[in-house]
Write an enzyme that holds these catalytic residues in place. Sequence first.
Site, PDB file in Angstrom:
ATOM      1  N   PRO A  89      40.451  51.382  34.650  1.00 22.24           N
ATOM      2  CA  PRO A  89      39.657  50.589  34.550  1.00 22.24           C
ATOM      3  C   PRO A  89      39.461  49.707  36.071  1.00 22.24           C
ATOM      4  O   PRO A  89      38.105  48.799  36.254  1.00 22.24           O
ATOM      5  CB  PRO A  89      39.761  49.167  33.902  1.00 22.24           C
ATOM      6  CG  PRO A  89      40.651  49.565  33.577  1.00 22.24           C
ATOM      7  CD  PRO A  89      41.655  50.469  33.653  1.00 22.24           C
ATOM      8  N   CYS A  90      40.375  49.961  36.411  1.00 27.54           N
ATOM      9  CA  CYS A  90      40.873  49.379  37.962  1.00 27.54           C
ATOM     10  C   CYS A  90      39.420  49.508  39.133  1.00 27.54           C
ATOM     11  O   CYS A  90      39.415  48.014  39.595  1.00 27.54           O
ATOM     12  CB  CYS A  90      41.612  48.675  38.326  1.00 27.54           C
ATOM     13  SG  CYS A  90      42.673  49.918  39.701  1.00 27.54           S
TER      14      CYS A  90
END
Lengths: 146, 275
Positions: A89-90
């Site tokens: 998700p970053c």
Amino acid sequence: EALDDSEVAGICAAEEVIRYEYHVLYSSSYQVPVLYFRACFLDGRPLTLDEIWKSVHACYQARLLEGPWDTITQQEHPLLGQPFFVLHPCRTNEFMSSILTDSQKQNRHTNYIILWLSIVGPVVGLNLPLSYAQITPEQNTNADSV
Amino acid sequence: MTDDKDVLRDVWFGRIPTCFTLYQDEITEREAEPYYLLLPRISYLTLVTDKVKKHFQKVMKQDEVSEIWFEYEGTPLKWHYPIGLLFDLHASNTALPWCITVHFKNFPEKDLLHCHSKDVIEAHFMACIKEADALKHKSQVINEMQKKDHKQLWMGLQNDKFEQFWAINRKLMEYPPEENGFRYIPFRIYQATTERPFIQKLFRPIASGGQLRTLGDLLKDVCPNAVTPEDGEQKTQVMIHGIEPMLETPIQWLSEHMSYPDNFLHISIIPRPTD
């Protein structure tokens, strides 16, 4: 174990049915949604990371291979404690913020989850029907239950 | 402070005496002797058990050997949890050595992540560090570091090099002078009795009035049922690295000194032994 040619073809053909399970979770650390998924054949045998990779459309594979952070990895589901595959998700904030600011400039209605899911879903076989993106007269938030 | 640096060393060099035994149903060409090893609390099972694997592979037929996995009293051990956490959670109140069973067959697909190479461990380790920095510094410190610094964190862990690791990790433990601590504390609380693997929430180390919040404050906020009522008897132990820190300890201090190398505080809540 090695995947022979007939099984690779089988992933697309009618004989081999694969059941995908998708979960949308919220990461409080990154403050973005995260897509968890797993897949298995009808006999219950789970797909390996290799098999999952092969089912990712070629046009996405190159992009995923570019950065270590945008790849698919196996992670523990934070509520179920079982192995799932996850798209890291970053980078979500990066691609979401540029789309959202553009939308706001054009005064367009945005549903964050639908927008996000329509981007990351297709990479791993989840194609949202266009009907999800239709603006309803009531503009209700039922779509959030996706 | 010299005392505080000693804590960093004590945490890094903690070891658990372990006895590895081959699962009885594994097919061997001759009898398998148990294998004894001191496991580093701060590392991961699949990173430090090459010798264990080699030892048991010597007595097995080549085609019987696939991915190794470990189990304690019927529970598959998650290699992606630090060893110290696994021990504290499952075996801290039992007699040493820690007796782990080694398997090569019937990998429990529903319970364990696969670990086909050291790269998988490195990716997992770095993902944890990245997430911890997202909480502490909005990822600013980790993103400013070069690739070689990231590599140094991993090599320090892999090769058990305290100085090499902390040369870089100290930057992840800093905070701006105008703040009194991190933005949020990276922590996870584990209870073997619950279905949920762990609890993780946003928690600020500094209260709105500027006071340092404590371990007790964290527990009250995040899992109040683990904290004893004032008048009741304490049925649980709150354990980090094999000890029970005082609940009055500032959580900021704990985060700086008793985190694992992945920069997370892994806290176990276990039943207090009744003796």
